[in-house]
Design a protein around this motif. Structure first.
Motif, mmCIF file in Angstrom:
data_model
loop_
_atom_site.group_PDB
_atom_site.id
_atom_site.type_symbol
_atom_site.label_atom_id
_atom_site.label_comp_id
_atom_site.label_asym_id
_atom_site.label_seq_id
_atom_site.Cartn_x
_atom_site.Cartn_y
_atom_site.Cartn_z
ATOM 1 N N UNK A 1 27.518 25.145 2.153
ATOM 2 C CA UNK A 1 27.647 26.554 2.471
ATOM 3 C C UNK A 1 26.605 27.023 3.454
ATOM 4 N N UNK A 2 26.320 28.312 3.430
ATOM 5 C CA UNK A 2 25.456 28.914 4.429
ATOM 6 C C UNK A 2 24.019 28.394 4.362
ATOM 7 N N UNK A 3 23.537 28.043 3.169
ATOM 8 C CA UNK A 3 22.165 27.532 3.056
ATOM 9 C C UNK A 3 22.030 26.212 3.798
ATOM 10 N N UNK A 4 23.076 25.361 3.714
ATOM 11 C CA UNK A 4 23.048 24.096 4.456
ATOM 12 C C UNK A 4 22.943 24.346 5.954
ATOM 13 N N UNK A 5 23.737 25.269 6.445
ATOM 14 C CA UNK A 5 23.723 25.572 7.880
ATOM 15 C C UNK A 5 22.363 26.120 8.296
ATOM 16 N N UNK A 6 21.796 27.007 7.466
ATOM 17 C CA UNK A 6 20.519 27.634 7.796
ATOM 18 C C UNK A 6 19.390 26.607 7.846
ATOM 19 N N UNK A 7 19.231 25.828 6.767
ATOM 20 C CA UNK A 7 18.094 24.907 6.688
ATOM 21 C C UNK A 7 18.248 23.724 7.634
ATOM 22 N N UNK A 8 19.460 23.195 7.762
ATOM 23 C CA UNK A 8 19.651 22.074 8.681
ATOM 24 C C UNK A 8 19.580 22.540 10.133
ATOM 25 N N UNK A 9 19.838 23.810 10.372
ATOM 26 C CA UNK A 9 19.617 24.352 11.710
ATOM 27 C C UNK A 9 18.137 24.356 12.062
ATOM 28 N N UNK A 10 17.290 24.700 11.095
ATOM 29 C CA UNK A 10 15.847 24.623 11.303
ATOM 30 C C UNK A 10 15.427 23.174 11.516
ATOM 31 N N UNK A 11 16.053 22.272 10.760
ATOM 32 C CA UNK A 11 15.761 20.840 10.911
ATOM 33 C C UNK A 11 16.107 20.355 12.314
ATOM 34 N N UNK A 12 17.220 20.818 12.848
ATOM 35 C CA UNK A 12 17.649 20.386 14.177
ATOM 36 C C UNK A 12 16.593 20.720 15.229
ATOM 37 N N UNK A 13 16.078 21.929 15.199
ATOM 38 C CA UNK A 13 15.059 22.317 16.181
ATOM 39 C C UNK A 13 13.820 21.461 16.048
ATOM 40 N N UNK A 14 13.436 21.140 14.813
ATOM 41 C CA UNK A 14 12.250 20.310 14.608
ATOM 42 C C UNK A 14 12.494 18.876 15.059
ATOM 43 N N UNK A 15 13.686 18.342 14.783
ATOM 44 C CA UNK A 15 13.994 16.963 15.152
ATOM 45 C C UNK A 15 14.039 16.777 16.665
ATOM 46 N N UNK A 16 14.393 17.802 17.392
ATOM 47 C CA UNK A 16 14.483 17.692 18.849
ATOM 48 C C UNK A 16 13.111 17.560 19.509
ATOM 49 N N UNK A 17 12.050 17.786 18.740
ATOM 50 C CA UNK A 17 10.718 17.516 19.289
ATOM 51 C C UNK A 17 10.533 16.017 19.529
ATOM 52 N N UNK A 18 11.258 15.202 18.760
ATOM 53 C CA UNK A 18 11.208 13.748 18.914
ATOM 54 C C UNK A 18 12.427 13.234 19.670
ATOM 55 N N UNK A 19 13.595 13.742 19.301
ATOM 56 C CA UNK A 19 14.859 13.305 19.898
ATOM 57 C C UNK A 19 15.590 14.536 20.442
ATOM 58 N N UNK A 20 15.421 14.831 21.752
ATOM 59 C CA UNK A 20 16.044 16.035 22.328
ATOM 60 C C UNK A 20 17.559 16.063 22.192
ATOM 61 N N UNK A 21 18.189 14.901 21.954
ATOM 62 C CA UNK A 21 19.643 14.846 21.842
ATOM 63 C C UNK A 21 20.129 15.024 20.403
ATOM 64 N N UNK A 22 19.213 15.207 19.466
ATOM 65 C CA UNK A 22 19.610 15.311 18.073
ATOM 66 C C UNK A 22 20.424 16.588 17.850
ATOM 67 N N UNK A 23 21.535 16.479 17.132
ATOM 68 C CA UNK A 23 22.375 17.633 16.824
ATOM 69 C C UNK A 23 22.488 17.799 15.309
ATOM 70 N N UNK A 24 22.594 19.034 14.891
ATOM 71 C CA UNK A 24 22.664 19.329 13.470
ATOM 72 C C UNK A 24 23.971 18.836 12.874
ATOM 73 N N UNK A 25 23.851 18.221 11.711
ATOM 74 C CA UNK A 25 25.017 17.841 10.923
ATOM 75 C C UNK A 25 25.073 18.780 9.720
ATOM 76 N N UNK A 26 25.919 19.812 9.730
ATOM 77 C CA UNK A 26 25.929 20.793 8.630
ATOM 78 C C UNK A 26 26.306 20.188 7.289
ATOM 79 N N UNK A 27 26.894 18.976 7.305
ATOM 80 C CA UNK A 27 27.227 18.287 6.059
ATOM 81 C C UNK A 27 26.191 17.218 5.731
ATOM 82 N N UNK A 28 25.051 17.286 6.381
ATOM 83 C CA UNK A 28 24.060 16.225 6.273
ATOM 84 C C UNK A 28 23.422 16.052 4.915
ATOM 85 N N UNK A 29 23.562 17.015 4.022
ATOM 86 C CA UNK A 29 23.002 16.896 2.667
ATOM 87 C C UNK A 29 24.077 16.889 1.587
#
Length: 518
Positions: free
Chosen positions: A182-210
């Motif tokens: 649900x929305x919590x997954x999208x919210x928190x994994x969206x924050x994760x995406x921005x952080x992951x791009x510091x290492x991998x600029x091509x990283x994209x959020x997977x909303x079903x990742x958890x």
């Protein structure tokens, strides 16, 4: 009114309850924390305590709360600080509709018609699983589901405080678990995406990742909660002996009358109308106010999730009104207004507590203590030379510790993710697994801190069934769940990593840095 525990069985939980209830009223507890955070902000600002935001590079410095600007903001902004407290508006809006559904008799009829279908022994797992599924309703689950759980237990002849504990454990302690993302997954994994791009600029959020990990939490936590409720919490509470006031709250054992069945049919039609209206706002061609057509993927449904609060209010209002008109408890629109007023009257103790809770949260945010503490704690993980499973457990424990003082999951993760996610990616752990470990830690201690935004509401609900209930009563009630969930969560994280199970569709536990072309 009976005590919330069995005085004939002295034990460590009863000592926790006595010590906790010996504390001042929650209002003065929050007042004490306000004074403490002011003192800490002055001290930390005087020594120049700060941290660098890893994403923006901005220096975050702790601010003294005794500066002219902050004192002006405190005194001038008191009305907006109160009204801007997120849970307050949600609770009051939902209560407007829930009061009509309750006072009209709808909730009573629903429970009377359904409770007989659930065996007494199956109440705990049923309540817990429904509580886990209620996460998509956001904080509305606290307002609606926890009081209903108490009624269900009382009607079955079981202690209503056990129902409150089971529902609270599911909604809050099991917040990281769910069957459907649900929305919590999208919210928190969206924050994760921005952080992951510091290492991998091509990283994209997977909303079903958890997703798979969230289902795993449901599978593990449900039997744990069942055991805790039926073998520890309820035996400690002892037999429930209602007095005149609480007995009036209990659903009668008789079956539904013809009028009640007719009322439920009318309520069902009203509920379908509200659901149909919301469905039309999503699927009507060219007119979708509950979809963000400019967004992509699951983020398109963000307006729908945010509209659920108003949706629940309309659902309860419409169905309660329809039921009341059919059975005669609502004779005119004036009865509806009176029911709403009664609902607001019952929230008076909550409003008093919320005034001080809102100002504590606001002052803590103004001081910058929260993000600085989170960043400093995340950086401490960098120095730990330990295996991956234990490293993630360290993150889980750190998240649990912060959760006792900083209630917002997104606020903590916004500060921690830019440090923790890139660091663990370099150590071979995927951003999705890092997020899952954080969410586990953020959930299990929700039920153990009076600073959690909905804790005052849970306390008020407990006091409805036991006038002597205090902060210590709730803490003693929930401590077995918190400790058991923390142990089960650590084992689940370590086992998941050791077995390298996928965290979600297309989301592995491990992470390999992309190969850079020479």
């Amino acid at each position: 009114m009976q005590s919330t525990h069995n005085d004939d069985r002295p034990g460590w939980l009863n000592r926790v309850e006595r010590w906790g209830n010996a504390l001042p009223d929650p209002v003065f507890i929050f007042l004490g924390f306000i004074l403490l955070v002011i003192a800490l902000s002055v001290l930390a600002a005087s020594v120049g305590w700060s941290a660098v935001n890893p994403v923006s590079g901005k220096l975050l410095q702790v601010e003294s709360l005794l500066t002219e600007a902050n004192l002006r903001r405190l005194l001038v902004g008191m009305p907006t600080t109160l009204t801007g407290f997120p849970p307050l508006g949600l609770v009051l809006v939902v209560m407007l509709g829930a009061a009509v559904a309750e006072r009209s008799g709808l909730f009573t009829a629903l429970l009377s018609g359904s409770i007989g279908k659930v065996p007494r022994w199956a109440l705990t797992p049923s309540i817990f699983i429904i509580g886990l599924l209620s996460h998509h309703a956001s904080d509305a689950a606290y307002v609606v589901f926890i009081p209903l759980a108490a009624l269900v237990y009382a009607e079955a002849g079981r202690h209503p405080m056990a129902g409150i504990a089971t529902a609270f454990a599911a909604i809050s302690g099991g917040f990281a678990g769910n069957v459907v993302p649900g929305q919590v997954d999208v919210l928190l994994l969206g924050i994760t995406e921005a952080a992951a791009r510091l290492i991998d600029p091509a990283f994209t959020m997977n909303p079903l990742g958890n997703w798979w990990f969230s289902i795993g939490i449901c599978v593990v936590f449900a039997p744990v909660a069942w055991f805790i409720t039926d073998r520890i919490v309820e035996p400690r509470l002892g037999p429930w002996r209602p007095d005149t006031e609480t007995a009036a709250l209990v659903v009668p054992r008789e079956g539904l009358t013809a009028a009640q069945r007719r009322g439920l049919a009318h309520a069902g039609l009203a509920a379908l109308a509200v659901i149909g209206l919301f469905a039309a706002f999503i699927f009507w061609p060219g007119f979708t106010p509950l979809l963000d057509r400019a967004a992509e993927g699951p983020q398109r449904t963000t307006p729908f999730y945010r509209a659920l609060i108003g949706g629940f209010m309309l659902l309860f209002l419409a169905s309660g009104w329809a039921y009341g008109r059919a059975v005669g408890t609502v004779k005119s629109h004036r009865d509806i207004v009176s029911m709403m007023g009664h609902g607001m009257k019952t929230m008076a103790p909550y409003l008093v507590i919320v005034f001080f809770a809102a100002h504590f949260v606001a002052l803590f945010n103004w001081s910058n203590l929260g993000p600085v503490i989170a960043i400093k704690g995340a950086e401490a993980l960098r120095t730990l030379d330990i295996p991956q499973p234990l490293l993630l457990v360290s993150l889980l424990l750190m998240s649990s510790s912060f959760d006792l003082f900083i209630g917002s999951a997104s606020a903590k993760w916004s500060a921690m993710a830019p440090v923790v996610v890139p660091m663990l990616m370099l150590l071979g752990i995927s951003p999705e697994m890092t997020t899952a470990a954080y969410r586990m830690g953020d959930s299990v201690t929700n039920i153990l801190t009076p600073l959690m935004s909905n804790f005052p509401l849970v306390l008020v609900i407990c006091q409805r069934w036991s006038k002597g209930a205090g902060v210590g009563s709730v803490l003693a009630l929930m401590l077995p769940y918190g400790l058991a969930f923390l142990a089960a969560g650590c084992l689940l994280v370590m086992g998941w990593v050791a077995l390298e199970l996928p965290v979600g569709p297309g989301a592995a536990v491990t992470y390999a840095l992309p190969q850079v072309s020479p």
